[in-house]
Motif scaffolding. Structure first.
Motif, PDB file in Angstrom:
ATOM      1  N   PRO A 272       0.835  -1.207   0.000  1.00 14.38           N
ATOM      2  CA  PRO A 272       0.000   0.000   0.000  1.00 14.38           C
ATOM      3  C   PRO A 272       0.870   1.257   0.000  1.00 14.38           C
ATOM      4  CG  PRO A 272      -0.006  -1.051   2.159  1.00 14.38           C
ATOM      5  CD  PRO A 272       0.715  -1.973   1.222  1.00 14.38           C
ATOM      6  N   ILE A 273       0.348   2.317  -0.552  1.00 12.33           N
ATOM      7  CA  ILE A 273       1.068   3.587  -0.602  1.00 12.33           C
ATOM      8  C   ILE A 273       0.952   4.266   0.752  1.00 12.33           C
ATOM      9  CG2 ILE A 273       1.136   5.868  -1.684  1.00 12.33           C
ATOM     10  CD1 ILE A 273       0.018   4.531  -4.202  1.00 12.33           C
ATOM     11  N   LYS A 274       2.095   4.728   1.284  1.00  9.61           N
ATOM     12  CA  LYS A 274       2.113   5.420   2.571  1.00  9.61           C
ATOM     13  C   LYS A 274       2.250   6.920   2.341  1.00  9.61           C
ATOM     14  CE  LYS A 274       4.651   1.795   5.060  1.00  9.61           C
ATOM     15  NZ  LYS A 274       5.842   1.591   5.908  1.00  9.61           N
ATOM     16  N   ASP A 275       1.720   7.704   3.283  1.00  7.59           N
ATOM     17  CA  ASP A 275       1.884   9.150   3.227  1.00  7.59           C
ATOM     18  C   ASP A 275       3.259   9.522   3.761  1.00  7.59           C
ATOM     19  OD1 ASP A 275      -0.658   9.638   2.199  1.00  7.59           O
ATOM     20  OD2 ASP A 275      -1.562   9.674   4.189  1.00  7.59           O
ATOM     21  N   ILE A 276       3.923  10.435   3.072  1.00  7.81           N
ATOM     22  CA  ILE A 276       5.268  10.859   3.456  1.00  7.81           C
ATOM     23  C   ILE A 276       5.191  12.059   4.387  1.00  7.81           C
ATOM     24  CG2 ILE A 276       7.428  11.841   2.600  1.00  7.81           C
ATOM     25  CD1 ILE A 276       7.031  10.188   0.062  1.00  7.81           C
ATOM     26  N   LYS A 277       5.945  11.965   5.470  1.00  6.72           N
ATOM     27  CA  LYS A 277       6.034  13.051   6.444  1.00  6.72           C
ATOM     28  C   LYS A 277       7.188  13.988   6.074  1.00  6.72           C
ATOM     29  CE  LYS A 277       6.508  13.403  11.487  1.00  6.72           C
ATOM     30  NZ  LYS A 277       6.649  12.539  12.687  1.00  6.72           N
ATOM     31  N   SER A 278       8.359  13.416   5.712  1.00  6.29           N
ATOM     32  CA  SER A 278       9.501  14.242   5.331  1.00  6.29           C
ATOM     33  C   SER A 278      10.482  13.438   4.485  1.00  6.29           C
ATOM     34  CB  SER A 278      10.221  14.776   6.572  1.00  6.29           C
ATOM     35  OG  SER A 278      10.811  13.711   7.299  1.00  6.29           O
ATOM     36  N   ILE A 279      11.313  14.166   3.737  1.00  3.57           N
ATOM     37  CA  ILE A 279      12.394  13.580   2.946  1.00  3.57           C
ATOM     38  C   ILE A 279      13.655  14.365   3.275  1.00  3.57           C
ATOM     39  CG2 ILE A 279      13.310  13.128   0.646  1.00  3.57           C
ATOM     40  CD1 ILE A 279      10.450  13.045  -0.374  1.00  3.57           C
ATOM     41  N   GLN A 280      14.719  13.643   3.619  1.00  2.35           N
ATOM     42  CA  GLN A 280      15.999  14.292   3.903  1.00  2.35           C
ATOM     43  C   GLN A 280      17.017  13.767   2.896  1.00  2.35           C
ATOM     44  OE1 GLN A 280      17.335  13.980   7.911  1.00  2.35           O
ATOM     45  NE2 GLN A 280      19.278  14.954   7.494  1.00  2.35           N
ATOM     46  N   ILE A 281      17.713  14.681   2.238  1.00  2.00           N
ATOM     47  CA  ILE A 281      18.708  14.312   1.229  1.00  2.00           C
ATOM     48  C   ILE A 281      20.090  14.702   1.731  1.00  2.00           C
ATOM     49  CG2 ILE A 281      19.517  14.697  -1.122  1.00  2.00           C
ATOM     50  CD1 ILE A 281      16.604  15.205  -1.899  1.00  2.00           C
ATOM     51  N   ASP A 282      20.995  13.721   1.738  1.00  2.00           N
ATOM     52  CA  ASP A 282      22.399  13.958   2.081  1.00  2.00           C
ATOM     53  C   ASP A 282      23.118  14.275   0.782  1.00  2.00           C
ATOM     54  OD1 ASP A 282      24.981  14.010   2.987  1.00  2.00           O
ATOM     55  OD2 ASP A 282      25.124  11.850   3.310  1.00  2.00           O
ATOM     56  N   ASP A 283      23.489  15.526   0.597  1.00  2.00           N
ATOM     57  CA  ASP A 283      24.061  15.946  -0.682  1.00  2.00           C
ATOM     58  C   ASP A 283      25.550  15.659  -0.821  1.00  2.00           C
ATOM     59  OD1 ASP A 283      25.228  17.850   0.929  1.00  2.00           O
ATOM     60  OD2 ASP A 283      24.213  19.541   0.016  1.00  2.00           O
TER      61      ASP A 283
ATOM     62  N   ASN B  96      28.120  17.399   0.005  1.00  2.00           N
ATOM     63  CA  ASN B  96      28.859  18.606  -0.384  1.00  2.00           C
ATOM     64  C   ASN B  96      28.968  18.792  -1.898  1.00  2.00           C
ATOM     65  OD1 ASN B  96      29.331  19.314   2.292  1.00  2.00           O
ATOM     66  ND2 ASN B  96      31.093  17.940   2.390  1.00  2.00           N
ATOM     67  N   ILE B  97      27.879  18.684  -2.587  1.00  2.00           N
ATOM     68  CA  ILE B  97      27.863  18.874  -4.041  1.00  2.00           C
ATOM     69  C   ILE B  97      27.814  20.365  -4.360  1.00  2.00           C
ATOM     70  CG2 ILE B  97      26.469  18.560  -6.125  1.00  2.00           C
ATOM     71  CD1 ILE B  97      25.640  15.878  -5.053  1.00  2.00           C
ATOM     72  N   SER B  98      28.655  20.766  -5.275  1.00  2.00           N
ATOM     73  CA  SER B  98      28.634  22.141  -5.761  1.00  2.00           C
ATOM     74  C   SER B  98      27.796  22.174  -7.031  1.00  2.00           C
ATOM     75  CB  SER B  98      30.058  22.595  -6.060  1.00  2.00           C
ATOM     76  OG  SER B  98      30.025  23.851  -6.709  1.00  2.00           O
ATOM     77  N   ILE B  99      26.959  23.156  -7.156  1.00  2.00           N
ATOM     78  CA  ILE B  99      26.093  23.252  -8.332  1.00  2.00           C
ATOM     79  C   ILE B  99      26.911  23.490  -9.604  1.00  2.00           C
ATOM     80  CG2 ILE B  99      25.610  25.723  -8.241  1.00  2.00           C
ATOM     81  CD1 ILE B  99      22.642  24.873  -8.782  1.00  2.00           C
ATOM     82  N   TYR B 100      28.128  24.012  -9.464  1.00  2.00           N
ATOM     83  CA  TYR B 100      28.977  24.279 -10.616  1.00  2.00           C
ATOM     84  C   TYR B 100      30.096  23.245 -10.753  1.00  2.00           C
ATOM     85  CZ  TYR B 100      26.535  28.676 -10.479  1.00  2.00           C
ATOM     86  OH  TYR B 100      25.553  29.619 -10.462  1.00  2.00           O
ATOM     87  N   SER B 101      29.858  22.064 -10.235  1.00  2.00           N
ATOM     88  CA  SER B 101      30.864  21.002 -10.256  1.00  2.00           C
ATOM     89  C   SER B 101      31.162  20.560 -11.689  1.00  2.00           C
ATOM     90  CB  SER B 101      30.354  19.810  -9.453  1.00  2.00           C
ATOM     91  OG  SER B 101      31.252  18.736  -9.552  1.00  2.00           O
ATOM     92  N   THR B 102      32.419  20.166 -11.926  1.00  2.00           N
ATOM     93  CA  THR B 102      32.792  19.651 -13.246  1.00  2.00           C
ATOM     94  C   THR B 102      32.532  18.157 -13.351  1.00  2.00           C
ATOM     95  OG1 THR B 102      35.075  19.345 -12.527  1.00  2.00           O
ATOM     96  CG2 THR B 102      34.540  21.419 -13.635  1.00  2.00           C
ATOM     97  N   ASP B 103      32.261  17.494 -12.220  1.00  2.00           N
ATOM     98  CA  ASP B 103      31.915  16.071 -12.254  1.00  2.00           C
ATOM     99  C   ASP B 103      30.577  15.883 -12.948  1.00  2.00           C
ATOM    100  OD1 ASP B 103      34.009  14.727 -11.159  1.00  2.00           O
ATOM    101  OD2 ASP B 103      33.183  14.626  -9.138  1.00  2.00           O
ATOM    102  N   GLN B 104      30.488  14.833 -13.729  1.00  2.00           N
ATOM    103  CA  GLN B 104      29.258  14.566 -14.466  1.00  2.00           C
ATOM    104  C   GLN B 104      28.275  13.702 -13.688  1.00  2.00           C
ATOM    105  OE1 GLN B 104      28.436  16.025 -17.377  1.00  2.00           O
ATOM    106  NE2 GLN B 104      30.287  17.194 -16.981  1.00  2.00           N
ATOM    107  N   SER B 105      28.733  13.066 -12.612  1.00  2.00           N
ATOM    108  CA  SER B 105      27.813  12.222 -11.853  1.00  2.00           C
ATOM    109  C   SER B 105      28.047  12.403 -10.362  1.00  2.00           C
ATOM    110  CB  SER B 105      27.979  10.751 -12.231  1.00  2.00           C
ATOM    111  OG  SER B 105      29.270  10.308 -11.872  1.00  2.00           O
ATOM    112  N   LYS B 106      26.977  12.368  -9.620  1.00  2.00           N
ATOM    113  CA  LYS B 106      27.009  12.474  -8.165  1.00  2.00           C
ATOM    114  C   LYS B 106      25.999  11.495  -7.596  1.00  2.00           C
ATOM    115  CE  LYS B 106      29.893  15.896  -7.643  1.00  2.00           C
ATOM    116  NZ  LYS B 106      31.128  15.792  -6.924  1.00  2.00           N
ATOM    117  N   THR B 107      26.264  11.041  -6.392  1.00  2.00           N
ATOM    118  CA  THR B 107      25.340  10.144  -5.714  1.00  2.00           C
ATOM    119  C   THR B 107      24.693  10.896  -4.561  1.00  2.00           C
ATOM    120  OG1 THR B 107      26.682   8.230  -6.255  1.00  2.00           O
ATOM    121  CG2 THR B 107      25.125   7.973  -4.457  1.00  2.00           C
ATOM    122  N   LEU B 108      23.383  10.862  -4.512  1.00  2.00           N
ATOM    123  CA  LEU B 108      22.638  11.462  -3.418  1.00  2.00           C
ATOM    124  C   LEU B 108      21.988  10.345  -2.613  1.00  2.00           C
ATOM    125  CD1 LEU B 108      20.823  14.345  -5.330  1.00  2.00           C
ATOM    126  CD2 LEU B 108      22.916  14.487  -3.989  1.00  2.00           C
ATOM    127  N   ASN B 109      21.962  10.499  -1.313  1.00  2.00           N
ATOM    128  CA  ASN B 109      21.287   9.536  -0.445  1.00  2.00           C
ATOM    129  C   ASN B 109      20.075  10.218   0.171  1.00  2.00           C
ATOM    130  OD1 ASN B 109      23.268   7.455  -0.758  1.00  2.00           O
ATOM    131  ND2 ASN B 109      24.608   8.642   0.568  1.00  2.00           N
TER     132      ASN B 109
END
Length: 66
Positions: free
Chosen positions: A28-39, A41-54
């Motif tokens: 069954p689908i559950k209602d979400i209370k919150s979502i927390q993303i561990d970034d 330390n990603i920079s928006i102007y990073s030259t890396d083409q891939s990043k992993t978010l948790n």
């Protein structure tokens, strides 16, 4: 049209829909209370083409999932 043919034309779709039923193992689908993303330390102007978010999700029943 013959009564037997009419009955047959009516009963075939009924048998099909009754046979479909709910036979999935979808949880069954559950209602979400919150979502927390561990970034990580990603920079928006990073030259890396891939990043992993948790992400960790907390549901309204206070269960969590990562």
């Amino acid at each position: 049209m013959d009564k037997t043919i009419k009955k047959l034309l009516i009963s075939i779709p009924m048998i099909f829909f009754l046979g479909c039923g709910d036979n999935t193992d979808t949880p069954p689908i559950k209602d979400i209370k919150s979502i927390q993303i561990d970034d990580g330390n990603i920079s928006i102007y990073s030259t890396d083409q891939s990043k992993t978010l948790n992400a960790s999700v907390t549901y309204t029943d206070n269960t969590t999932e990562t």
